[in-house]
Write an enzyme that holds these catalytic residues in place. Structure first.
Site, PDB file in Angstrom:
ATOM      1  CE  LYS A 113      -3.340  -2.064   3.170  1.00  0.00           C
ATOM      2  NZ  LYS A 113      -3.850  -1.942   4.568  1.00  0.00           N
ATOM      3  N   GLY A 114       2.094   1.166   0.465  1.00  0.00           N
ATOM      4  CA  GLY A 114       2.886   2.348   0.796  1.00  0.00           C
ATOM      5  C   GLY A 114       3.024   3.378  -0.307  1.00  0.00           C
ATOM      6  CG  ASP A 119      14.130  -0.838   5.379  1.00  0.00           C
ATOM      7  OD1 ASP A 119      15.053  -0.144   5.813  1.00  0.00           O
ATOM      8  OD2 ASP A 119      13.503  -1.641   6.100  1.00  0.00           O
ATOM      9  CG  PHE A 174       9.812   2.766  11.166  1.00  0.00           C
ATOM     10  CD1 PHE A 174      10.069   1.614  10.441  1.00  0.00           C
ATOM     11  CD2 PHE A 174       8.501   3.220  11.269  1.00  0.00           C
ATOM     12  CE1 PHE A 174       9.031   0.912   9.828  1.00  0.00           C
ATOM     13  CE2 PHE A 174       7.464   2.529  10.666  1.00  0.00           C
ATOM     14  CZ  PHE A 174       7.727   1.372   9.943  1.00  0.00           C
TER      15      PHE A 174
HETATM   16  P1  IMP Z   1      12.285  -3.593   1.958  1.00  0.00           P
HETATM   17  O1  IMP Z   1      12.875  -3.874   3.304  1.00  0.00           O
HETATM   18  O2  IMP Z   1      13.214  -2.801   1.077  1.00  0.00           O
HETATM   19  O3  IMP Z   1      11.798  -4.860   1.318  1.00  0.00           O
HETATM   20  O4  IMP Z   1      11.042  -2.650   2.189  1.00  0.00           O
HETATM   21  C1  IMP Z   1       9.780  -3.205   2.242  1.00  0.00           C
HETATM   22  C2  IMP Z   1       8.679  -2.267   2.580  1.00  0.00           C
HETATM   23  O5  IMP Z   1       8.753  -2.004   3.953  1.00  0.00           O
HETATM   24  C3  IMP Z   1       8.671  -0.905   1.916  1.00  0.00           C
HETATM   25  O6  IMP Z   1       8.130  -0.924   0.641  1.00  0.00           O
HETATM   26  C4  IMP Z   1       7.781  -0.161   2.895  1.00  0.00           C
HETATM   27  O7  IMP Z   1       6.422  -0.350   2.573  1.00  0.00           O
HETATM   28  C5  IMP Z   1       8.144  -0.789   4.224  1.00  0.00           C
HETATM   29  N1  IMP Z   1       9.104   0.059   4.964  1.00  0.00           N
HETATM   30  C6  IMP Z   1      10.450   0.023   4.969  1.00  0.00           C
HETATM   31  N2  IMP Z   1      10.979   0.982   5.751  1.00  0.00           N
HETATM   32  C7  IMP Z   1       9.911   1.648   6.252  1.00  0.00           C
HETATM   33  C8  IMP Z   1       9.785   2.796   7.121  1.00  0.00           C
HETATM   34  O8  IMP Z   1      10.752   3.422   7.602  1.00  0.00           O
HETATM   35  N3  IMP Z   1       8.504   3.184   7.385  1.00  0.00           N
HETATM   36  C9  IMP Z   1       7.391   2.551   6.895  1.00  0.00           C
HETATM   37  N4  IMP Z   1       7.469   1.508   6.061  1.00  0.00           N
HETATM   38  C10 IMP Z   1       8.707   1.055   5.759  1.00  0.00           C
HETATM   39 MG    MG Z   2       6.278  -0.317  -0.081  1.00  0.00          MG
END
Ligand code: IMP
Ligand code: MG
Length: 185
Positions: A50-51, A110, A159
């Site tokens: 959803k982000g 992330d 975060f």
């Molecule tokens: P990944 O760790 O790169 O796979 O990130 C996965 C998902 O985690 C991202 O698309 C976001 O939706 C969520 N995410 C990562 N870091 C944050 C943060 O600091 N705040 C809120 N959501 C996060």
């Molecule tokens: Mg995302």
């Protein structure tokens, strides 16, 4: 997440990291890059739910090349603010990407797991081309080797909430990006 009320809700918003004005300015630049790169050719903007829904809504309205939009839902989070590791595609894209120039619109990179998996999946379907644009990049948190083609902002290891990003499903509607206050109970 169990927020007790509006006071706790507000205390969790530690400080604004990126203002609405800074986001708007970066959106204008990113959309100009898309318009220049595709130069009139049609594109498929793919947002990861959803982000990235707010980012998608704002960037697609600045794009002037013919564009379709598509959505995928990838779940990688969490318990609270801690990444669980595995990525699950819970809703796939409806378009057949083999006839599209694909632009992935993501909220944040992330650990890199989500986009690394999504890019592998979509590349396997042979799109005409594929580019990744992320609003935020947290390179210090990477656990897999993944670099987005464009990142509007690089942020430190904290975060963040707002502008589509949540904690426990709250705060997606904030018009800015803020640091989340883990201590603010
Ligand atoms: P990944 O760790 O790169 O796979 O990130 C996965 C998902 O985690 C991202 O698309 C976001 O939706 C969520 N995410 C990562 N870091 C944050 C943060 O600091 N705040 C809120 N959501 C996060
Ligand atoms: Mg995302």
């Amino acid at each position: 997440m169990g927020i007790s009320g509006i006071d706790e809700y507000n205390r969790k918003i530690k400080r604004i990291l990126i203002t609405k004005e800074e986001i708007d300015e970066a959106l204008d630049k990113a959309a100009s890059q898309i318009n220049a790169l595709y130069d009139g050719r049609p594109v498929l903007l793919v947002s990861i739910l959803k982000g990235a829904f707010v980012f998608m809504a704002d960037i697609c309205r600045r794009v002037t090349v013919p564009c379709e939009i598509g959505f995928m839902c990838a779940k990688s989070y969490y318990s609270g603010t801690v990444s669980a590791g595995a990525v699950k595609i819970t809703m796939d894209l409806e378009q057949d990407v083999s006839c599209y120039h694909v632009v992935i619109i993501e909220d944040i990179v992330d650990t890199g797991r989500t986009l690394s998996d999504v890019v592998k999946l979509l590349k396997g379907r042979s799109p005409a081309s594929l580019t990744v644009i992320t609003l935020l990049d947290k390179p210090s948190r990477r656990v897999v080797d993944f670099t987005p083609d464009t990142a509007l902002f690089t942020i430190p290891d904290c975060f963040v909430i707002g502008y589509g990003l949540d904690c426990g499903e709250y705060y997606r509607n904030l018009p800015y990006i803020a640091e989340y206050n883990e201590e603010g109970n």
